[in-house]
Scaffold this motif. Structure first.
Motif, short mmCIF file in Angstrom:
data_model
loop_
_atom_site.label_atom_id
_atom_site.label_comp_id
_atom_site.label_asym_id
_atom_site.label_seq_id
_atom_site.Cartn_x
_atom_site.Cartn_y
_atom_site.Cartn_z
N TYR A 1 -11.63 0.45 -6.46
CA TYR A 1 -10.89 1.63 -6.03
C TYR A 1 -11.21 2.87 -6.87
CZ TYR A 1 -8.29 -2.14 -3.78
OH TYR A 1 -7.95 -3.25 -3.05
N GLY A 2 -12.30 2.83 -7.60
CA GLY A 2 -12.70 3.98 -8.40
C GLY A 2 -11.86 4.14 -9.66
N LYS A 3 -12.03 5.28 -10.31
CA LYS A 3 -11.27 5.58 -11.53
C LYS A 3 -9.84 5.91 -11.15
CE LYS A 3 -15.18 7.38 -14.13
NZ LYS A 3 -15.73 8.55 -14.86
N MET A 4 -8.90 5.26 -11.83
CA MET A 4 -7.48 5.49 -11.54
C MET A 4 -6.81 6.07 -12.78
SD MET A 4 -6.58 2.05 -9.35
CE MET A 4 -7.17 0.91 -10.59
N VAL A 5 -6.06 7.17 -12.58
CA VAL A 5 -5.37 7.79 -13.71
C VAL A 5 -3.85 7.80 -13.52
CG1 VAL A 5 -7.32 9.18 -14.48
CG2 VAL A 5 -5.77 10.10 -12.78
N THR A 6 -3.40 7.56 -12.29
CA THR A 6 -1.96 7.41 -12.04
C THR A 6 -1.78 6.26 -11.06
OG1 THR A 6 -1.70 8.77 -10.05
CG2 THR A 6 -1.70 9.94 -12.17
N ILE A 7 -0.57 5.79 -10.96
CA ILE A 7 -0.26 4.69 -10.04
C ILE A 7 -0.53 5.10 -8.59
CG2 ILE A 7 2.20 5.12 -9.66
CD1 ILE A 7 2.48 2.01 -10.38
N LYS A 8 -0.50 6.40 -8.32
CA LYS A 8 -0.76 6.90 -6.96
C LYS A 8 -2.21 6.69 -6.55
CE LYS A 8 2.84 10.38 -7.17
NZ LYS A 8 3.16 11.81 -7.29
N ASP A 9 -3.09 6.43 -7.52
CA ASP A 9 -4.50 6.20 -7.20
C ASP A 9 -4.75 4.81 -6.62
OD1 ASP A 9 -5.29 8.76 -8.04
OD2 ASP A 9 -5.50 8.08 -10.12
N LEU A 10 -3.77 3.93 -6.73
CA LEU A 10 -3.90 2.60 -6.12
C LEU A 10 -3.80 2.73 -4.61
CD1 LEU A 10 -1.62 0.46 -8.47
CD2 LEU A 10 -4.06 0.09 -8.05
N PRO A 11 -4.45 1.85 -3.86
CA PRO A 11 -4.28 1.88 -2.41
C PRO A 11 -2.85 1.45 -2.07
CG PRO A 11 -5.50 -0.07 -3.05
CD PRO A 11 -5.33 0.76 -4.29
N PRO A 12 -2.42 1.65 -0.83
CA PRO A 12 -1.07 1.19 -0.44
C PRO A 12 -0.91 -0.31 -0.70
CG PRO A 12 -2.07 2.54 1.29
CD PRO A 12 -3.13 2.30 0.26
N LYS A 13 0.31 -0.72 -0.98
CA LYS A 13 0.60 -2.12 -1.28
C LYS A 13 0.04 -3.05 -0.22
CE LYS A 13 4.42 -5.35 -1.93
NZ LYS A 13 5.88 -5.53 -2.06
N LYS A 14 0.23 -2.70 1.05
CA LYS A 14 -0.24 -3.54 2.16
C LYS A 14 -1.76 -3.75 2.07
CE LYS A 14 -0.07 -3.73 7.20
NZ LYS A 14 0.35 -3.03 8.43
N THR A 15 -2.50 -2.69 1.76
CA THR A 15 -3.96 -2.78 1.66
C THR A 15 -4.36 -3.66 0.49
OG1 THR A 15 -4.17 -0.56 2.59
CG2 THR A 15 -6.07 -1.41 1.37
N LEU A 16 -3.75 -3.44 -0.66
CA LEU A 16 -4.12 -4.23 -1.84
C LEU A 16 -3.80 -5.71 -1.63
CD1 LEU A 16 -3.95 -2.92 -5.40
CD2 LEU A 16 -3.70 -5.33 -4.97
N LEU A 17 -2.64 -6.01 -1.07
CA LEU A 17 -2.29 -7.41 -0.80
C LEU A 17 -3.27 -8.04 0.18
CD1 LEU A 17 1.61 -7.21 -0.49
CD2 LEU A 17 0.28 -8.11 -2.42
N ALA A 18 -3.66 -7.31 1.21
CA ALA A 18 -4.63 -7.83 2.18
C ALA A 18 -5.97 -8.11 1.51
CB ALA A 18 -4.80 -6.84 3.33
N HIS A 19 -6.39 -7.22 0.62
CA HIS A 19 -7.66 -7.43 -0.09
C HIS A 19 -7.60 -8.66 -1.00
CE1 HIS A 19 -9.12 -2.98 0.42
NE2 HIS A 19 -9.36 -3.72 1.49
N VAL A 20 -6.48 -8.83 -1.70
CA VAL A 20 -6.34 -10.01 -2.57
C VAL A 20 -6.39 -11.28 -1.73
CG1 VAL A 20 -4.83 -11.26 -4.17
CG2 VAL A 20 -5.08 -8.78 -4.38
N LYS A 21 -5.72 -11.28 -0.60
CA LYS A 21 -5.72 -12.47 0.27
C LYS A 21 -7.12 -12.75 0.83
CE LYS A 21 -0.86 -12.41 1.19
NZ LYS A 21 0.25 -12.49 2.08
N LYS A 22 -7.84 -11.69 1.14
CA LYS A 22 -9.22 -11.88 1.62
C LYS A 22 -10.09 -12.47 0.51
CE LYS A 22 -12.71 -9.38 4.26
NZ LYS A 22 -13.07 -8.07 4.85
N ALA A 23 -9.90 -11.98 -0.71
CA ALA A 23 -10.66 -12.51 -1.85
C ALA A 23 -10.30 -13.98 -2.10
CB ALA A 23 -10.38 -11.67 -3.10
#
Length: 198
Positions: free
Chosen positions: A87-109
């Motif tokens: 997800y690139g360089k992150m400097v605030t929590i807002k730089d994370l993708p939406p929760k739904k997206t991140l959870l879907a990516h973890v499940k895919k992994a």
């Protein structure tokens, strides 16, 4: 949910801006994959599932990163990551993708690991064929044996001679190297022939 105390310590040592990012990522990884194992690899918090690395996170002086081991397969665009996680360089929590997206990516992994899918091998672009400088071309034309040896070399051997000659700082050094190169090639020798096993 097994927690590795080394990751707690890592987060505590991280810069204040990075701590909420790392904490949030960790919580979401555990939410998506309750059986995930935590460890430290290459000095960074790493999450393991089904015998393989799932993802990892890191804190730096001015940014944090989070990435999947099989990034190209997980994120879905087929592109390699740029070295700063998925997800690139992150400097605030807002730089994370939406929760739904991140959870879907973890499940895919997770599924990729469970299915035994290997991470794609990154292939580096081949080096272009070496270009001989004009003075080497002229010197080789005067010595048929050296020319034949040079022409028969694979690109790596040609490159070793070319780089040795062009990296000379002074003209007289370059001239000496050029003469030495032609002499060695006339004898059928590679640039580093002294160090090759006989």
């Amino acid at each position: 949910m097994a927690r590795d105390p080394r990751i707690d310590a890592y987060i505590e040592r991280a810069a204040p801006f990075a701590q909420p990012i790392l904490t949030r990522v960790r919580e979401l990884v555990h939410e998506a994959c309750p059986q995930v194992e935590e460890t430290i690899k290459w000095g960074m918090p790493t999450f393991v599932h089904a015998g393989g690395i799932l993802c990892g996170m890191a804190a730096f002086k001015q940014h944090a990163s989070f990435g999947f081991w099989k990034h190209a397969l997980v994120v879905g665009d087929g592109s390699p990551r740029d070295g700063m996680g998925s997800y690139g360089k992150m400097v605030t929590i807002k730089d994370l993708p939406p929760k739904k997206t991140l959870l879907a990516h973890v499940k895919k992994a997770m599924k990729l690991n469970e299915d035994g899918v290997k991470a794609p091998v990154r292939k580096s672009a081949p080096k272009p064929p070496p270009q001989a400088p004009d003075d080497l071309v002229a010197a080789l034309k005067k010595d048929k044996a050296a020319q034949a040896t040079f022409d028969g070399f694979p690109p790596g051997c040609k490159r070793e001679y070319i780089e040795w000659i062009v990296e000379a700082k002074r003209e007289d050094t370059r001239a000496k190297r050029l003469a030495q190169a032609v002499e060695w090639m006339a004898e059928g020798k590679r640039r580093n022939w002294k160090y090759e096993n006989c």
